[in-house]
Design a protein around this motif. Structure first.
Motif, PDB file in Angstrom:
ATOM      1  N   ASP A  51       0.838  -1.190   0.000  1.00  0.00           N
ATOM      2  CA  ASP A  51       0.000   0.000   0.000  1.00  0.00           C
ATOM      3  C   ASP A  51       0.874   1.241   0.000  1.00  0.00           C
ATOM      4  O   ASP A  51       1.961   1.254   0.607  1.00  0.00           O
ATOM      5  N   ALA A  52       0.403   2.293  -0.646  1.00  0.00           N
ATOM      6  CA  ALA A  52       1.071   3.594  -0.622  1.00  0.00           C
ATOM      7  C   ALA A  52       0.017   4.667  -0.410  1.00  0.00           C
ATOM      8  O   ALA A  52      -1.015   4.673  -1.083  1.00  0.00           O
ATOM      9  N   ASP A  53       0.255   5.551   0.541  1.00  0.00           N
ATOM     10  CA  ASP A  53      -0.637   6.669   0.791  1.00  0.00           C
ATOM     11  C   ASP A  53      -0.144   7.904   0.053  1.00  0.00           C
ATOM     12  O   ASP A  53       1.059   8.188   0.024  1.00  0.00           O
ATOM     13  N   SER A  54      -1.069   8.629  -0.532  1.00  0.00           N
ATOM     14  CA  SER A  54      -0.747   9.861  -1.240  1.00  0.00           C
ATOM     15  C   SER A  54      -1.885  10.851  -1.011  1.00  0.00           C
ATOM     16  O   SER A  54      -2.949  10.479  -0.507  1.00  0.00           O
ATOM     17  N   PHE A  55      -1.665  12.074  -1.397  1.00  0.00           N
ATOM     18  CA  PHE A  55      -2.657  13.109  -1.123  1.00  0.00           C
ATOM     19  C   PHE A  55      -3.143  13.710  -2.431  1.00  0.00           C
ATOM     20  O   PHE A  55      -2.349  14.104  -3.281  1.00  0.00           O
ATOM     21  N   GLY A  56      -4.456  13.728  -2.614  1.00  0.00           N
ATOM     22  CA  GLY A  56      -5.045  14.333  -3.795  1.00  0.00           C
ATOM     23  C   GLY A  56      -5.437  13.372  -4.882  1.00  0.00           C
ATOM     24  O   GLY A  56      -6.345  13.646  -5.666  1.00  0.00           O
ATOM     25  N   ASP A  57      -4.764  12.226  -4.971  1.00  0.00           N
ATOM     26  CA  ASP A  57      -5.089  11.254  -6.023  1.00  0.00           C
ATOM     27  C   ASP A  57      -4.341   9.955  -5.731  1.00  0.00           C
ATOM     28  O   ASP A  57      -3.472   9.898  -4.853  1.00  0.00           O
TER      29      ASP A  57
END
Length: 372
Positions: A51-57
Motif C-alpha cells: 500500500d502507498a498513501d498519497s494526497f489528492g489522487d
C-alpha cells in the motif's frame, strides 16, 4: 530443472472507499494497493502487494517501480528467492525502493508455500495460528466519538485499541486520560504519526505514563533517532517508531547500538519482503525485542504481516484497521478479528484470494511481462 519465472503482472488498485484522517495535521490520504502476480513455468502463481498513501489522487509510482524491477527477473529460478531479492535490491550506490522489491518477494514466498500446500506461516516454521488483535481507530472529532467507537470494540472482545488523535499535544494527553478513566480495562496505544516536536512528545508521553499505555508510537519522525532516545529517557511508556522510513535491517541493527526504541516496528513489503523480515525477526530475537508489524492496510498487507507475526512469535498484537470493512476491499475471504483474536487463513500461501472483477473495476494502471 527448477521452475523459472515466466510471467510477472501488476496492477495499481485505487478503490473508492472512505478515506480517514490519522492526525489533524494531515489530510485524509488516498491508499493505492499495488498487486503483483508471479507465475512460474509450472503454472504456479504467487501474489504480493503493498500500500502507498498519497494526497489528492492515487499513486502510480509504485507500479512503475515494480515494472522496472520485474523485467530482469524473467527466466530466473522461482525458488531462488535470495538471489532474486539481491538482484532487485543491489544497485551499487543506488538502492532500489524496497516496497516494489517487497511485493515481488512476498509473491515468491506465497508461490512456494502454495506449491508446498502449506499456509505461509507453517512454511516458515511457525506453530501458533492465532494472535490477539487491537482495533486501530482513525482520528475522530471529540471524546464522545472516541468513546462510542471504543465501547463498541470492547463489546466485540478487543483487549486493546490504538488512538490516532489530533496531533495537538495538550488535546491528545487530555484525550488519553479521559478515555482511560472511562474504560480502564482497555489497553491503549497512541500513534502520533510523527507530528510532535520533542517538547510535545515528552508532554504526551508523561500523560501516557499515567494511563499505563501499552506503547507510544511515532512521536517523532523515524529519522530523529536522538530525539527518540531523549523521549525514551524521559518517560516510562515503551516507545516505538512508525517503522516506515527504516528500510534496512542493517539500519535497525546500527540504531540499536544506542537503542532509540523499546521495540521494533516495520511492514513486511516496505522492509523489502519476507526475506528481510526473517532477518529482522532474528535480530529481534537476538536483542530480546518485540516486532510490532504494521498490518493496518489492504488484504495482502494484512496477510503478509500476519503470517510473519505467527511464524516468529515476536509480536504481541495484530493491528486491525477499524472500521474493518473498507480495508477488506477485493478479498473473497478477508481476515477478520473475532473475539479479540485473529486466526491465520487456512489456505496455502497467504491464504487470501482476490475477486478479479472487483480488482479490475478499481484498477488505475497495470502491466504484464512475459519471458521470451
Amino acid at each position: 530443472m527448477s521452475p523459472t519465472i515466466r510471467r510477472i503482472a501488476a496492477a495499481a488498485v485505487g478503490p473508492d472507499i472512505p478515506r480517514e484522517r490519522y492526525t489533524e495535521a494531515l489530510d485524509a490520504p488516498y491508499t493505492t494497493t499495488t498487486i503483483v502476480w508471479v507465475e512460474d513455468t509450472e503454472g504456479a502463481v504467487g501474489m504480493g502487494g503493498f500500500d502507498a498513501d498519497s494526497f489528492g489522487d492515487f499513486d502510480l509510482t509504485g507500479l512503475e517501480q515494480v515494472r522496472t524491477a520485474a523485467r530482469p527477473l524473467l527466466g530466473r529460478e522461482a525458488d531462488d528467492r535470495k538471489a532474486v531479492f539481491d538482484a532487485i535490491r543491489w544497485h551499487g550506490v543506488n538502492p532500489f525502493p524496497p516496497a516494489a522489491a517487497g511485493a515481488i518477494d512476498v509473491a515468491l514466498w506465497d508461490l512456494a508455500a502454495r506449491r508446498a500446500g502449506q499456509p505461509l506461516f507453517r512454511f516458515l516454521g511457525g506453530t501458533r495460528d492465532e494472535i490477539p488483535a487491537y482495533a486501530s481507530v482513525p482520528t475522530l472529532p471529540d471524546l464522545e466519538a472516541y468513546l462510542g467507537v471504543l465501547e463498541e470494540v470492547v463489546e466485540l472482545g478487543f483487549p486493546a485499541a490504538k488512538l490516532h488523535a489530533s496531533g495537538d499535544p495538550a488535546r491528545d494527553a487530555s484525550l488519553h486520560r479521559a478515555v482511560h478513566e472511562r474504560l480502564p480495562a482497555l489497553a491503549l496505544i497512541h500513534d502520533a504519526e510523527g507530528v510532535y516536536d520533542l517538547e510535545g512528545a515528552i508532554e504526551v508521553g508523561r500523560a501516557l505514563d499515567e494511563t499505563g499505555c501499552r506503547w507510544f508510537e511515532a512521536p517523532l519522525s523515524d529519522f530523529d533517532l536522538e530525539g527518540y532516545r531523549r523521549v525514551r529517557a524521559a518517560i516510562r511508556t515503551p516507545v516505538v517508531a512508525a517503522g516506515d522510513a527504516v528500510w534496512e535491517v542493517r539500519q535497525f541493527r546500527e540504531a540499536l547500538g544506542d537503542p532509540p526504541w523499546d521495540a521494533l516496528r516495520s511492514e513486511v513489503a516496505h522492509l523489502g519482503g519476507v526475506t528481510p523480515a526473517i532477518a529482522l525477526c532474528e535480530l529481534a530475537t537476538e536483542r530480546d525485542l518485540e516486532v510490532e508489524w504494521v498490518s493496518y492496510g489492504m488484504p495482502l498487507v494484512q496477510a503478509a504481516n500476519l503470517h510473519v507475526m505467527l511464524a516468529f512469535d515476536r509480536s504481541s498484537y495484530y493491528e486491525q484497521a477499524w472500521p474493518a470493512e473498507p480495508w477488506e476491499f477485493g478479498a473473497i475471504d478477508p481476515i477478520r478479528t473475532t473475539g479479540g483474536k485473529v486466526v491465520a487463513p487456512s489456505g496455502p500461501g497467504l491464504g487470501i484470494e482476490m475477486d478479479p472483477d472487483a480488482v479490475a473495476h478499481a484498477t488505475v494502471g497495470a502491466f504484464e511481462l512475459l519471458a521470451p
